[in-house]
Structure formats: structure tokens, C-alpha cells
Design an enzyme around this catalytic site. Structure first.
Site, mmCIF file in Angstrom:
data_model
loop_
_atom_site.group_PDB
_atom_site.id
_atom_site.type_symbol
_atom_site.label_atom_id
_atom_site.label_comp_id
_atom_site.label_asym_id
_atom_site.label_seq_id
_atom_site.Cartn_x
_atom_site.Cartn_y
_atom_site.Cartn_z
ATOM 1 C CG LEU A 254 -1.991 -1.054 1.338
ATOM 2 C CD1 LEU A 254 -2.730 -0.931 2.663
ATOM 3 C CD2 LEU A 254 -2.965 -0.983 0.178
ATOM 4 C CG ASP A 255 -0.288 4.662 -2.140
ATOM 5 O OD1 ASP A 255 -0.726 5.392 -1.234
ATOM 6 O OD2 ASP A 255 -1.005 4.241 -3.080
ATOM 7 C CB ILE A 256 3.556 6.698 1.927
ATOM 8 C CG1 ILE A 256 3.842 7.166 3.350
ATOM 9 C CG2 ILE A 256 3.387 7.846 0.957
ATOM 10 C CD1 ILE A 256 5.176 7.875 3.494
ATOM 11 C CD GLU A 257 0.839 9.364 -0.861
ATOM 12 O OE1 GLU A 257 0.726 8.199 -1.338
ATOM 13 O OE2 GLU A 257 1.759 10.141 -1.162
ATOM 14 C CB THR A 258 -3.155 3.637 0.327
ATOM 15 O OG1 THR A 258 -3.044 4.271 -0.946
ATOM 16 C CG2 THR A 258 -4.386 2.757 0.346
#
Length: 392
Positions: A254-258
Site C-alpha cells: 500500500l502506498d504511503i498515503e493509502t
């Protein structure tokens, strides 16, 4: 001299162990064990009894013929053991023979009633019906899955967290358990937990205690890695050393914003299947974008959109909620390409404001708080393994 005593004034009755009464017109009878009075005979002694009956156990009276002794009872019955015969009665209460029975006969025996005429209690009503013995299990040596040096199947299922041992026994007898593909209904079967493939209601059971499975609710701003060289907050910062002793790795990214659900495990085979496109494991996301949204965008995303790395599409598109200026959409897709959800919404002109993954295969995030790592239940692990075709 006797003449003088006989006429020497008023005479009294004989007392206990009495002396001779003294003269007078009124003379007393003999006392208990005393000598005869000197005056008129026939009067009872001071402690003389009432007229006695024909009891055989009493002592002879000391007064007139037929009178009772000093401490005798009431008139006795006509029998050797009658009530009130002798001093204070000799026989037990109500123990005398009835009229017409021989004097030597005892009480009548009783079986169904007691001496007071009451019916004896029913043992079945008190203790219940006789409990049938448990039938013996048939021999299990004939079964190929039986291992004499293994562990009992119901114990193995109970230790794996399926249910209590008694419930596991019922599952076996109801033909709900299979071992190596064969249905087992006997309770005496032993299996090798290292090699046996066991399923309950079609779901595989994980028997290896060294394999662990966790669900992590990743907050925004956490790097999806176990160790970050730049010193940013990562997954290992949320693992508790005394609880999560096994070394684990994350399934996918999961990317850092998700935010949202991230699976952690040390089962390499499961990880490969969950991340491989051929198994098409569905993933569910909640997407918040700016609104309003034009009609037909959901159909476009279902049909597929051309991106820089090829066509991408969603499996389902559903509007969840809308407020002035914002809408919430739920999408399901099985593609695991990098930032695929954000790129799809960018392609239709609605950049993502917030993105949360809520489900991976059969595992849901539910009401789990952010930053919390929890163990998957045995049932969840079974469903997860079955979703990618793993039996153990």
C-alpha cells in the site's frame, strides 16, 4: 400388747416399707412391700396403682387382689407384648399381633409399601432411565489415513482452534471432516499433523504452529516495509516483540498515503498466490473523490480504461455516500498493479482524496482500529487458504 396397739388411737395407712398402722376407726392397707396394716384391711397403699390388667410382664400387686403395682401402666392388652403391660409397657408401640393371629407371629413383610402404607418410590423416576453405553468404535487399522503413532483427529482439530473436542467428535461422526481427501467418520483415527491434509466442511485446516497470519490496519503516512533506511515509520514499529516473535513480511503493498488492510505472514506459498494475478484475489477499496460525478463513469471503469501500462478495469463500482462537494465510492478489483486505483480515477477526472482498503479476499478490516495488528482466526485462515487453492 398387740391388743393395745390395735386400739391405740387413730390408725394411718401403711407407708412404703411401712410400719404397722396405729389404731383408730380408719385403718390403711398395706404399703408397697410393707406389713399388713393393723386396722381395717383392703385399703390401697400410698403409692398403690390402679386396678391392673392381665399383662404378663408386670409384677404382682401389693394391695388387693387384681390391683396394679405401684408404678404399673394402664391396663395391658391380651397378649405377651401388649401395650402398657408391666412397668411402663413392655412391647413397642403398635407392635402387638392383630386379632386372630398367633401370639408368636411377627410383623408382616412389605415390599411395595412401607409400614405406614405408603407406596415405595419408583427408582426410574428418581435416578432416570438406564443410560445406554456408548457403542464401541469400529477398528480403524483398515483405514489408509490412520497412523498408529499420530495424534487423534479430534484432538488435532481442537488444538487447531476449530471447536471444542466434543464438537469436533460430532463433526467427524457427521462426515464433515476429510483427511487426505478421504471422509473420516471413526473417532479413533490418528493422523500425522506434519503430512496430513485436513479439511472441515471443505475448508483446509492449518496445522503448522510455526506459520502465523496477521491483519494490520495501516495508518496513513506509514511506509509499507519492515525497515526504512530513511527512518520513517514502518510496519515493524507496530509489531509487539513478545507477541509477534516470528519474522513476518507483508503481502502486497500500500502506498504511503493509502490506509487500510495489509496482511502479514511467514507463509511464503500463500504470499505468492495472493499476489499472483492468475489467482485473481479480489480487493475492496473505499474511495473519496470530489463530486458531483457524471453518470456513466462507473460503466467506463467496468469496461476498462487505457493506462500507460495497458488496459485496467474494476470488477464492481458502487456509490456509497455523497455530501456536497464529495462522494464516496466502493470499487472491487483483482489487479495488483502499482497505484492502480488512483490512476483509474485520475483517468476519469476525479483525483482521489482519500483511499482505504477494506478487504482482501475473504478477510475484512471490520472495526479494527488503525495501527493495530491482530491474529487471524483459524476460520479466517481456512477461508484465505481455500481462496487460493491451498489445502494445508
Amino acid at each position: 400388747m398387740a391388743e393395745n396397739n390395735r386400739n391405740s388411737g387413730r390408725t394411718g395407712g401403711g407407708n412404703r416399707g411401712g410400719r404397722p398402722g396405729q389404731g383408730g376407726p380408719r385403718q390403711g392397707g398395706p404399703g408397697r412391700g410393707g406389713k399388713p396394716g393393723a386396722g381395717k384391711s383392703g385399703g390401697p397403699g400410698f403409692k398403690g396403682g390402679k386396678p391392673g390388667g392381665k399383662g404378663s410382664a408386670g409384677r404382682p400387686n401389693a394391695g388387693k387382689p387384681g390391683t396394679q403395682n405401684a408404678k404399673g401402666g394402664k391396663p395391658g392388652a391380651k397378649g405377651p407384648a401388649g401395650k402398657g403391660t408391666g412397668p411402663k409397657g413392655a412391647g413397642p408401640k403398635g407392635a402387638g399381633p392383630k386379632k386372630g393371629q398367633p401370639a408368636t407371629s411377627g410383623p408382616r413383610p412389605y415390599a411395595s409399601t412401607d409400614r405406614y402404607g405408603r407406596k415405595m418410590p419408583d427408582k426410574v423416576a428418581i435416578y432416570g432411565p438406564h443410560r445406554r453405553r456408548r457403542p464401541k468404535n469400529p477398528p480403524v487399522d483398515r483405514l489408509e489415513v490412520h497412523d498408529a503413532e499420530g495424534v487423534r483427529l479430534q484432538k488435532l482439530l481442537a488444538n487447531a482452534g476449530v471447536a471444542s473436542r466434543r464438537v469436533c467428535e460430532e463433526m467427524i461422526t457427521e462426515s464433515r471432516v476429510t483427511v487426505d481427501g478421504d471422509v473420516v467418520t471413526e473417532l479413533g483415527v490418528r493422523v500425522d499433523p506434519k503430512t496430513a491434509e485436513i479439511t472441515v466442511d471443505g475448508l483446509p485446516i492449518q496445522l503448522d504452529d510455526k506459520l502465523v497470519y496477521y491483519a494490520f490496519n495501516k495508518p496513513e503516512g506509514v511506509v509499507c516495509t519492515m525497515d526504512d533506511q530513511e527512518g520513517r515509520q514502518c510496519i515493524s514499529d507496530f509489531l509487539i516483540p513478545h507477541r509477534h516473535q516470528q519474522r513476518v513480511f507483508h503481502v502486497g503493498r500500500l502506498d504511503i498515503e493509502t490506509e487500510g488492510l495489509l496482511l502479514l505472514t511467514n507463509d511464503g506459498e500463500l504470499t505468492n498466490r495472493l499476489t499472483h494475478p492468475s489467482y485473481e484475489v479480489p480487493k475492496t477499496y473505499l474511495v473519496q473523490v470530489r463530486g458531483p460525478m457524471e453518470k456513466g463513469i462507473g460503466d467506463q471503469m467496468k469496461e476498462g480504461l487505457m493506462l500507460e501500462d495497458g488496459i485496467a478495469k474494476v470488477d464492481s463500482f458502487r456509490l456509497v455516500d455523497s455530501v456536497p462537494g464529495h462522494i464516496l465510492v466502493e470499487v472491487v478489483l483483482h489487479s495488483g498493479r502499482n497505484r492502480i486505483v488512483r490512476r483509474l480515477f485520475d483517468a476519469v477526472g476525479h483525483p482521489v482524496e482519500r483511499l482505504v482498503r477494506t478487504q482482501v479476499g475473504p478477510i475484512r478490516i471490520g472495526d479494527q482500529k488503525q495501527g493495530v495488528v491482530r491474529d487471524l482466526s483459524k476460520t479466517e485462515v481456512g477461508h484465505l487458504l481455500a481462496s487460493v487453492g491451498l489445502s494445508s
